[in-house]
Design a protein around this motif. Sequence first.
Motif, PDB file in Angstrom:
ATOM      1  N   ARG A 115       1.621  -0.476   4.013  1.00 40.07           N
ATOM      2  CA  ARG A 115       2.373   0.631   3.416  1.00 40.07           C
ATOM      3  C   ARG A 115       1.558   1.290   2.308  1.00 40.07           C
ATOM      4  O   ARG A 115       1.653   2.500   2.085  1.00 40.07           O
ATOM      5  CB  ARG A 115       3.711   0.115   2.871  1.00 40.07           C
ATOM      6  CG  ARG A 115       4.698   1.207   2.492  1.00 40.07           C
ATOM      7  CD  ARG A 115       6.022   0.602   2.038  1.00 40.07           C
ATOM      8  NE  ARG A 115       6.678  -0.116   3.117  1.00 40.07           N
ATOM      9  CZ  ARG A 115       7.463   0.451   4.023  1.00 40.07           C
ATOM     10  NH1 ARG A 115       7.661   1.761   3.989  1.00 40.07           N
ATOM     11  NH2 ARG A 115       8.042  -0.273   4.961  1.00 40.07           N
ATOM     12  N   MET A 116       0.755   0.485   1.613  1.00 37.55           N
ATOM     13  CA  MET A 116      -0.113   0.993   0.549  1.00 37.55           C
ATOM     14  C   MET A 116      -1.464   1.476   1.107  1.00 37.55           C
ATOM     15  O   MET A 116      -2.331   1.906   0.350  1.00 37.55           O
ATOM     16  CB  MET A 116      -0.371  -0.111  -0.481  1.00 37.55           C
ATOM     17  CG  MET A 116       0.876  -0.681  -1.125  1.00 37.55           C
ATOM     18  SD  MET A 116       1.803   0.536  -2.070  1.00 37.55           S
ATOM     19  CE  MET A 116       0.641   0.860  -3.397  1.00 37.55           C
ATOM     20  N   VAL A 156      -6.457  -1.686  15.810  1.00 39.12           N
ATOM     21  CA  VAL A 156      -5.858  -0.814  14.796  1.00 39.12           C
ATOM     22  C   VAL A 156      -6.588  -0.960  13.462  1.00 39.12           C
ATOM     23  O   VAL A 156      -6.919   0.021  12.803  1.00 39.12           O
ATOM     24  CB  VAL A 156      -4.360  -1.129  14.610  1.00 39.12           C
ATOM     25  CG1 VAL A 156      -3.760  -0.278  13.490  1.00 39.12           C
ATOM     26  CG2 VAL A 156      -3.600  -0.889  15.912  1.00 39.12           C
ATOM     27  N   PHE A 157      -6.852  -2.215  13.066  1.00 38.30           N
ATOM     28  CA  PHE A 157      -7.554  -2.442  11.798  1.00 38.30           C
ATOM     29  C   PHE A 157      -8.937  -1.796  11.790  1.00 38.30           C
ATOM     30  O   PHE A 157      -9.381  -1.266  10.769  1.00 38.30           O
ATOM     31  CB  PHE A 157      -7.701  -3.944  11.532  1.00 38.30           C
ATOM     32  CG  PHE A 157      -6.509  -4.581  10.888  1.00 38.30           C
ATOM     33  CD1 PHE A 157      -5.889  -3.998   9.787  1.00 38.30           C
ATOM     34  CD2 PHE A 157      -6.000  -5.786  11.371  1.00 38.30           C
ATOM     35  CE1 PHE A 157      -4.794  -4.593   9.183  1.00 38.30           C
ATOM     36  CE2 PHE A 157      -4.904  -6.388  10.769  1.00 38.30           C
ATOM     37  CZ  PHE A 157      -4.302  -5.785   9.677  1.00 38.30           C
ATOM     38  N   SER A 200      -0.512   6.462   9.395  1.00 36.85           N
ATOM     39  CA  SER A 200      -0.384   5.180   8.693  1.00 36.85           C
ATOM     40  C   SER A 200       0.914   4.484   9.072  1.00 36.85           C
ATOM     41  O   SER A 200       0.962   3.249   9.186  1.00 36.85           O
ATOM     42  CB  SER A 200      -0.458   5.400   7.177  1.00 36.85           C
ATOM     43  OG  SER A 200       0.573   6.280   6.741  1.00 36.85           O
ATOM     44  N   GLU A 201       1.981   5.273   9.298  1.00 38.66           N
ATOM     45  CA  GLU A 201       3.263   4.686   9.703  1.00 38.66           C
ATOM     46  C   GLU A 201       3.161   4.063  11.094  1.00 38.66           C
ATOM     47  O   GLU A 201       3.707   2.979  11.354  1.00 38.66           O
ATOM     48  CB  GLU A 201       4.368   5.751   9.693  1.00 38.66           C
ATOM     49  CG  GLU A 201       4.759   6.260   8.321  1.00 38.66           C
ATOM     50  CD  GLU A 201       3.803   7.317   7.790  1.00 38.66           C
ATOM     51  OE1 GLU A 201       2.886   7.738   8.558  1.00 38.66           O
ATOM     52  OE2 GLU A 201       3.951   7.731   6.629  1.00 38.66           O
ATOM     53  N   GLN A 202       2.446   4.724  12.000  1.00 35.10           N
ATOM     54  CA  GLN A 202       2.270   4.196  13.350  1.00 35.10           C
ATOM     55  C   GLN A 202       1.439   2.911  13.330  1.00 35.10           C
ATOM     56  O   GLN A 202       1.745   1.952  14.041  1.00 35.10           O
ATOM     57  CB  GLN A 202       1.608   5.248  14.236  1.00 35.10           C
ATOM     58  CG  GLN A 202       2.511   6.419  14.595  1.00 35.10           C
ATOM     59  CD  GLN A 202       1.770   7.531  15.313  1.00 35.10           C
ATOM     60  OE1 GLN A 202       0.587   7.784  15.046  1.00 35.10           O
ATOM     61  NE2 GLN A 202       2.451   8.201  16.238  1.00 35.10           N
ATOM     62  N   ALA A 262       3.678   0.083  11.941  1.00 34.95           N
ATOM     63  CA  ALA A 262       4.683  -0.329  12.915  1.00 34.95           C
ATOM     64  C   ALA A 262       4.053  -1.131  14.048  1.00 34.95           C
ATOM     65  O   ALA A 262       4.594  -2.166  14.475  1.00 34.95           O
ATOM     66  CB  ALA A 262       5.399   0.896  13.468  1.00 34.95           C
ATOM     67  N   MET A 263       2.904  -0.687  14.526  1.00 33.82           N
ATOM     68  CA  MET A 263       2.247  -1.364  15.638  1.00 33.82           C
ATOM     69  C   MET A 263       1.844  -2.780  15.260  1.00 33.82           C
ATOM     70  O   MET A 263       2.148  -3.750  15.969  1.00 33.82           O
ATOM     71  CB  MET A 263       1.020  -0.560  16.075  1.00 33.82           C
ATOM     72  CG  MET A 263       0.329  -1.119  17.303  1.00 33.82           C
ATOM     73  SD  MET A 263      -1.008  -0.022  17.864  1.00 33.82           S
ATOM     74  CE  MET A 263      -1.616  -0.961  19.272  1.00 33.82           C
ATOM     75  N   ILE A 264       1.175  -2.942  14.127  1.00 32.82           N
ATOM     76  CA  ILE A 264       0.698  -4.265  13.714  1.00 32.82           C
ATOM     77  C   ILE A 264       1.863  -5.198  13.418  1.00 32.82           C
ATOM     78  O   ILE A 264       1.901  -6.339  13.892  1.00 32.82           O
ATOM     79  CB  ILE A 264      -0.227  -4.137  12.489  1.00 32.82           C
ATOM     80  CG1 ILE A 264      -1.539  -3.464  12.886  1.00 32.82           C
ATOM     81  CG2 ILE A 264      -0.507  -5.511  11.869  1.00 32.82           C
ATOM     82  CD1 ILE A 264      -2.460  -3.145  11.725  1.00 32.82           C
ATOM     83  N   VAL A 265       2.814  -4.736  12.630  1.00 25.86           N
ATOM     84  CA  VAL A 265       3.928  -5.593  12.219  1.00 25.86           C
ATOM     85  C   VAL A 265       4.781  -5.997  13.419  1.00 25.86           C
ATOM     86  O   VAL A 265       5.191  -7.159  13.547  1.00 25.86           O
ATOM     87  CB  VAL A 265       4.785  -4.894  11.147  1.00 25.86           C
ATOM     88  CG1 VAL A 265       6.065  -5.681  10.865  1.00 25.86           C
ATOM     89  CG2 VAL A 265       3.981  -4.734   9.854  1.00 25.86           C
ATOM     90  N   HIS A 266       5.039  -5.069  14.325  1.00 29.60           N
ATOM     91  CA  HIS A 266       5.866  -5.388  15.488  1.00 29.60           C
ATOM     92  C   HIS A 266       5.149  -6.346  16.445  1.00 29.60           C
ATOM     93  O   HIS A 266       5.794  -7.223  17.048  1.00 29.60           O
ATOM     94  CB  HIS A 266       6.264  -4.109  16.223  1.00 29.60           C
ATOM     95  CG  HIS A 266       7.294  -3.309  15.485  1.00 29.60           C
ATOM     96  ND1 HIS A 266       7.649  -2.026  15.836  1.00 29.60           N
ATOM     97  CD2 HIS A 266       8.037  -3.615  14.397  1.00 29.60           C
ATOM     98  CE1 HIS A 266       8.572  -1.573  15.002  1.00 29.60           C
ATOM     99  NE2 HIS A 266       8.821  -2.528  14.130  1.00 29.60           N
ATOM    100  N   ILE A 267       3.840  -6.197  16.587  1.00 27.58           N
ATOM    101  CA  ILE A 267       3.103  -7.141  17.427  1.00 27.58           C
ATOM    102  C   ILE A 267       3.179  -8.545  16.825  1.00 27.58           C
ATOM    103  O   ILE A 267       3.374  -9.537  17.536  1.00 27.58           O
ATOM    104  CB  ILE A 267       1.637  -6.704  17.577  1.00 27.58           C
ATOM    105  CG1 ILE A 267       1.540  -5.451  18.454  1.00 27.58           C
ATOM    106  CG2 ILE A 267       0.796  -7.825  18.196  1.00 27.58           C
ATOM    107  CD1 ILE A 267       0.152  -4.858  18.532  1.00 27.58           C
TER     108      ILE A 267
END
Length: 237
Positions: free
Chosen positions: A98-99, A163-164, A177-179, A182-187
């Motif tokens: 988020r940051m 993604v990273f 940044s939002e996508q 969401a992608m990393i956290v949901h995986i």
Amino acid sequence: VVPLIAGCRKSSYNYLKEKLINSVYSSDVRDEVISELQSTFDCLSITCKDVGDYIGVDMPTCNKRQDLAAFAGYTPRTNAQEYSDIDLDIRYIEIMLRMEAYDAAKDVYMLGKHAIVENGSNVGPLSLQHLATSKERKKVPSFGLFNTYFSDENYANSAIMGVFNEPIIPGANRKSSEQKRAMIVHILRYMVTPMAALQKLYEAVDNCKIISTTISKISHKRWDEAAAILIGSMEGS
């Protein structure tokens, strides 16, 4: 201290932020504030011994997390509760993303931070990347379906690292940044940790087939580790 608690427990953070930052502090809520702070000690890697005894004043009792204590109604037979702290790593990664602190989030993913577990005679941080790439996942029957679909046995890790490692090019048509968050956290939440828990469950079942007191204890531990990973340490996790 209060900002750090955002990564530990959302309700504690909101309460302390309201009482200590947004409002004028009142001594009437002293005990409640201290109790909330104490409840986050494990997350902050602070012990009651670190803080020491309060002298000359009554304070809420500081209690460390007990071995074999029930969590979310589940009573373990072995000391595997540290595995539940893996959800704190996901929470930290979410905050770092988020940051837009991608390197910090990547470090937590690759190296681990909160889940300090036993590995043979060693004790160290359990990383989400380790869970996402463990060879032992092959014990889970449904793992083969994921492997076939993605043509990659490390499908979750590949997606996360993709993604990273995506270059940041101003003006390019890239993920927002939002996508990315969401992608990393949901995986991590819906692919990595459920498969890791299934791996532990199938290891427990396999060990149950072996007639041995020592192996039986390992089976109990693997089952408890699976429960800890699924339940987590935070409310709503």
